[in-house]
Design a protein around this motif. Structure first.
Motif: not given
Length: 483
Positions: A393-397, A352-355, A430-435
């Motif tokens: 799983d780096a594809t999920r964000s 996690m990165l928060t700003i 969600a960065g990945k489709l259907n997540d």
């Protein structure tokens, strides 16, 4: 062996005008070399111990134009064992203000009053310690001054793998770990990096009233073990002020800046990070001849990097920004939205990165800060942004943002007014489709509070059951030349 009020030099061409090296004055020291007396007939190699306490009034580097280094209030302490790590203990006896477990006073001069009494605490194990007030200038490019200390010893630390639970079978005490500890600290430090330091033509970065403590820890493994020693790093630092100087039209400064880093072993395959938990047991780091800084990083946050402070930035009166800000990198267990409001969703271990920011005022345009300003102005904004990614799983964000501002307005053209009040913005993606998105209020919700400054924070409140959202609202007022 002892000595009093020595002068010393280490380098080349000592005693001449061409001397290059380190010059010390007012040196006092006491050295004890101790050897075990084996019993008669015992052929075991006797154990050896070394103890040293030394001080110096001043030290200076001489002989290189543009390079100056000076120190005062210099103190050095050494307590070493040759084999088993069991050092001589010179600490006070329990409930005694004068009696020591090992009493040793070393004569340091002809005068009987010249002496040093050893006071090292054996509980610190093998110890190497040095502290001093230092002033350093390297060719006008880098300058630093303040109190500094470096220390190497043995220590016991606590890891963040404990489990607190009312169910006895699930509760678990945290691991206590023996480590070799190297600490480096500084207090009241002023520093400059750039060109022409110390002159009216200085260009660069100026820091003032900096305090820091750095702990480097290496696990002590048993002799003969093939296991790799784990390593941990923790830093805590703060600065009264940081500023950019030397270019007309550019000002950048930060006050009340604090930095916190806690690093260890990154978790994999759903496991949590392993770090030292200074929230469970704090560590005092020597930061100067008479000062310490306390490391207190919360191990429950996993691997952590955090910085916060108050920022003021102006670029040629076109862009200006000021307010409280915080940025943090850590680990977080997040809960995704379930199939319905009553069902908990997937649990993911995430990086996690928060700003975050609070009391933020901003301007973009020309002539900012004057009566002739023309541009867009934002007043008293607060925001929290979370950027999350699956550790395995780096594809999920996932991205979540909550923001609000009291006022947004266009200024500077007579007859043209545009303003908005009570502005709120909410994003959950969600960065990945259907997540599924992250759920912050439903069943088994993710509890996430984002730091927005040294003393302020914002709790995220998006409901995962709404799915992906992009929302903005506010009260808007526009007038274009009365037409």
């Amino acid at each position: 062996l002892g000595a009093h009020d020595l002068r010393a030099f280490a380098g080349i061409n000592g005693g001449t005008d061409d001397a290059i090296g380190l010059e010390l004055t007012g040196v006092d020291f006491a050295l004890a070399l101790v050897s075990e007396k084996p019993a008669t007939g015992n052929t075991t190699q006797p154990r050896l111990w070394t103890s040293l306490q030394a001080s110096a009034e001043s030290a200076a580097f001489v002989g290189v134009d543009g390079l100056t280094a000076q120190a005062d209030t210099i103190a050095i302490t050494v307590n070493k064992a040759s084999t088993d790590g069991l050092v001589v203990d010179y600490s006070l006896k329990a409930e005694s203000e004068t009696e020591r477990k090992t009493a040793m006073t070393v004569r340091t001069g002809i005068d009987e009053a010249s002496s040093i009494m050893f006071d090292m605490d054996g509980a610190e194990g093998n110890l190497l310690r040095a502290s001093a007030n230092l002033e350093l200038d390297m060719f006008g490019f880098f300058q630093v001054s303040g109190g500094f200390a470096i220390e190497k010893k043995s220590a016991e630390v606590v890891l963040n793998d404990g489990v607190v639970s009312e169910v006895e079978a699930e509760a678990n005490a945290p691991t206590e770990l023996s480590v070799d500890l190297l600490t480096i600290g500084g207090s009241g430090v002023d520093a400059f990096a750039g060109m022409n330091g110390g002159t009216a033509d200085a260009i660069g970065l100026q820091l003032s009233d900096v305090e820091f403590g750095l702990a480097l820890m290496t696990e002590q493994v048993e002799e003969g073990s093939t296991a790799a020693a784990r390593k941990f790093t923790t830093l805590k630092a703060n600065a009264g002020e940081i500023s950019f100087v030397g270019v007309d039209g550019i000002t950048a400064s930060a006050t009340d800046l604090s930095v916190e880093i806690n690093r260890g072993i990154a978790g994999t395959a759903g496991a949590a990070d392993v770090v030292v938990d200074f929230g469970y047991r704090q560590l005092e780091v020597l930061s100067g001849p008479e000062s310490t800084i306390v490391l207190d990083s919360d191990g429950s946050l996993g691997q952590l990097m955090r910085a916060s402070g108050t920022l003021d930035f102006n670029l040629f009166n076109f862009v200006s920004l000021n307010g409280n800000f915080a940025i943090e990198s850590s680990s977080k267990e997040i809960h995704l939205a379930g199939v319905d409001n009553a069902t908990a969703g997937e649990v993911v271990q995430a990086n996690m990165l928060t700003i975050g920011g609070s009391e933020v005022n901003a301007f973009v345009g020309i002539n900012g800060g004057t009566d002739d300003a023309i541009g867009l102005q934002l007043a008293k904004a607060e925001f929290g942004l979370a950027l999350l990614s699956d550790k395995d799983d780096a594809t999920r964000s996932w991205t979540t943002l909550e923001a609000n501002a009291e006022e947004l307005s266009f200024v500077g053209i007579e007859g043209l007014t545009a303003s908005a009040k009570d502005i709120t913005i909410s994003i959950n993606q969600a960065g990945k489709l259907n997540d599924k998105v992250v759920d912050y209020v439903g069943t088994g919700a993710t509890d996430l509070t984002i730091k927005t400054g040294n003393t302020t924070d914002l709790k995220l409140s998006q409901e995962g059951s709404e799915g992906e959202t992009l929302k903005a609202s506010g009260n808007l007022d526009i007038d274009m030349f009365g037409f």
